[in-house]
Design an enzyme around this catalytic site. Structure first.
Site, mmCIF file in Angstrom:
data_model
loop_
_atom_site.group_PDB
_atom_site.id
_atom_site.type_symbol
_atom_site.label_atom_id
_atom_site.label_comp_id
_atom_site.label_asym_id
_atom_site.label_seq_id
_atom_site.Cartn_x
_atom_site.Cartn_y
_atom_site.Cartn_z
ATOM 1 C CG ASN A 117 67.788 97.144 67.439
ATOM 2 O OD1 ASN A 117 68.051 97.699 68.493
ATOM 3 N ND2 ASN A 117 67.084 97.722 66.487
ATOM 4 C CG HIS A 137 57.781 100.240 67.907
ATOM 5 N ND1 HIS A 137 57.295 100.237 66.626
ATOM 6 C CD2 HIS A 137 59.121 100.435 67.798
ATOM 7 C CE1 HIS A 137 58.290 100.407 65.772
ATOM 8 N NE2 HIS A 137 59.410 100.532 66.459
ATOM 9 C CD GLU A 172 57.445 98.086 72.735
ATOM 10 O OE1 GLU A 172 58.632 98.062 73.112
ATOM 11 O OE2 GLU A 172 56.975 98.978 72.025
ATOM 12 C CB SER A 181 62.161 99.632 71.447
ATOM 13 O OG SER A 181 61.255 100.699 71.362
ATOM 14 C CG ASP A 219 56.416 94.263 69.651
ATOM 15 O OD1 ASP A 219 57.343 93.453 69.444
ATOM 16 O OD2 ASP A 219 56.322 95.334 69.029
ATOM 17 C CE LYS A 274 63.845 96.030 66.143
ATOM 18 N NZ LYS A 274 62.504 96.503 66.482
HETATM 19 C C1 LIG Z 1 61.658 97.375 65.739
HETATM 20 C C2 LIG Z 1 60.337 97.211 66.384
HETATM 21 C C3 LIG Z 1 59.210 96.909 65.631
HETATM 22 C C4 LIG Z 1 59.220 96.933 64.131
HETATM 23 O O1 LIG Z 1 59.845 95.836 63.601
HETATM 24 P P1 LIG Z 1 60.504 95.937 62.139
HETATM 25 O O2 LIG Z 1 60.691 94.540 61.740
HETATM 26 O O3 LIG Z 1 61.764 96.705 62.305
HETATM 27 O O4 LIG Z 1 59.496 96.658 61.288
HETATM 28 C C5 LIG Z 1 58.048 96.640 66.310
HETATM 29 N N1 LIG Z 1 57.973 96.697 67.643
HETATM 30 C C6 LIG Z 1 59.032 97.039 68.396
HETATM 31 C C7 LIG Z 1 58.896 97.088 69.873
HETATM 32 C C8 LIG Z 1 60.245 97.298 67.788
HETATM 33 O O5 LIG Z 1 61.292 97.663 68.529
#
Ligand SMILES: *Cc1c(COP(=O)(O)O)cnc(C)c1O
Length: 389
Positions: free
Chosen positions: A48, A133, A179, A183, A208, A242
């Site tokens: 990512n 997620h 989101e 993801s 998110d 990411k």
């Molecule tokens: C990766 C991810 C998370 C978690 O984040 P981390 O910092 O890896 O714990 C939360 N929401 C989504 C949509 C993600 O892809």
């Protein structure tokens, strides 16, 4: 001891016979898309780190400078763990996201688990997109609120759930959770329409942006910037690990939201502050993402995305390009073939995605070169999964 071990062995056996057992693999690399794994050199199409910032000299150097003062923060933020690096990061995030304030967390998982249950409790309603997620689902469950799930991006069903929530729970807080970029599918939410719906029903919205920040929008500000709805969203979350290449996450919004979470987000209150070096790395990364270098990296990234998908049946609205295979066994087989051909693209299976929708989740980075992408296209064609049109 023996009974315990046999319980564990039984569970693992069940996973294995359903082609659902996962194993850790160690990946070594010096930054960039080339990694070593299992004695081979592979091109990594599964990270990512969309802009290549994880190994960017300025990001690494920012962390290194903080290391001269030590590593661990020593306590939670509320005890004595709040360091200038944390304050600075949060100011930079708020400025970047054009919000009044921001609060950082040790991870996206922790941000969700701390924030949702602080906002909603039993008697309230949380409405989630089906593809949200796992951390958002877990956080909604932990809150004790009534949960409703709408089919992915289905505005009609979201509207129906909002209506239901308003009639059956007139006094409840109603929180919609989505989101910006999903993801495992890489598609985007109809944010404008979602904002209008939640406003019509007097609900609140949590977005998110884990996979949107850095990739979409002017200055990499995310889908919220593209949709122009930043000042109409109650809670914006994003991750720093990411596209930003660092570690941790943030929640951005009003000054009151920040103050409230400082007091009530349990994953924030009861957890040791992230090392200052981590905060400094994230701060440096945001500086790059928001500046002209960020623009150049995004241009390269989008050129790579277009190169992979042009003239094929693959579609991309983000740096995530799903290649749906279906069966778990077949997905493993294809991933193995790709490994043999020099690509790191693990199969994504249940419970990360629904059963029978196993896939290769191909992610692109600004650091891939045209040769890597051409070779990947060729191998996908040879494996019979991506017939060119
Ligand atoms: C990766 C991810 C998370 C978690 O984040 P981390 O910092 O890896 O714990 C939360 N929401 C989504 C949509 C993600 O892809």
């Amino acid at each position: 001891m023996r009974e315990f071990e046999s319980f564990l062995g039984g569970e693992i056996g069940t996973l294995s016979s359903g082609d659902l057992l996962r194993r850790l693999r160690t990946v070594e690399g010096a930054g960039g898309p080339r990694v070593r794994c299992g004695g081979r050199e592979l091109v990594n199409f599964s990270s990512n780190d969309y802009l290549g910032l994880a190994a960017h000299p300025a990001v690494v150097e920012a962390a290194r400078r903080e290391l001269d003062r030590g590593f661990g923060a020593g306590a939670s933020r509320l005890v004595c763990g709040t360091l200038p690096a944390h304050e600075r990061l949060e100011e930079v995030i708020a400025h970047f996201k054009r919000t009044a304030a921001a609060l950082s967390f040790s991870s996206g998982y922790a941000a969700a688990m701390g924030t949702l249950p602080a906002i909603c409790g039993s008697g309230d309603v949380v409405i989630l997109d089906k593809l949200c997620h796992a951390c958002l689902v877990d956080a909604a469950r932990l809150s004790g609120a009534k949960i409703r799930v709408f089919p992915h991006n289905h505005l009609g069903k979201l509207d129906a759930h909002l209506r239901w929530a308003r009639t059956t729970h007139p006094a409840a807080r109603v929180l919609v959770v989505v989101e910006s970029v999903y993801s495992m599918d890489g598609d985007v939410a109809p944010l404008r329409e979602i904002v209008e719906l939640k406003e019509r029903h007097g609900a609140w919205l949590f977005v998110d942006e884990a996979h949107g920040v850095g990739v979409l929008g002017a200055g990499g500000r995310g889908l919220v910037e593209v949709a122009g709805v930043g000042d109409r969203i109650e809670i914006q979350m994003g991750t720093l690990g990411k596209a930003l290449g660092a570690h941790g996450a943030y929640v951005a919004g009003s000054a009151l939201l920040r103050e409230f979470l400082v007091n009530r987000a349990r994953s924030f209150v009861f957890s040791t502050a992230p090392p200052a070096a981590v905060a400094a790395a994230a701060t440096a990364a945001i500086g790059i993402v928001a500046g002209s270098e960020g623009d150049q990296l995004r241009e390269r990234l989008w050129a790579n995305i277009r190169q992979l998908t042009a003239g094929s049946s693959l579609a991309a609205e983000s740096a995530i390009v799903p290649v749906i295979i279906g069966g778990e066994a077949r997905a493993l087989e294809v991933a193995e073939k790709l490994f043999e051909a020099g690509f790191l693209i693990p199969a994504i299976r249940y419970p990360t995605v629904a059963k029978g929708t196993a896939r290769l989740r191909v992610t692109l980075s600004a650091t891939h070169n045209a040769g890597d992408i051409d070779r990947l296209r060729m191998v996908l064609r040879e494996a019979g999964i991506e017939p060119d049109r």
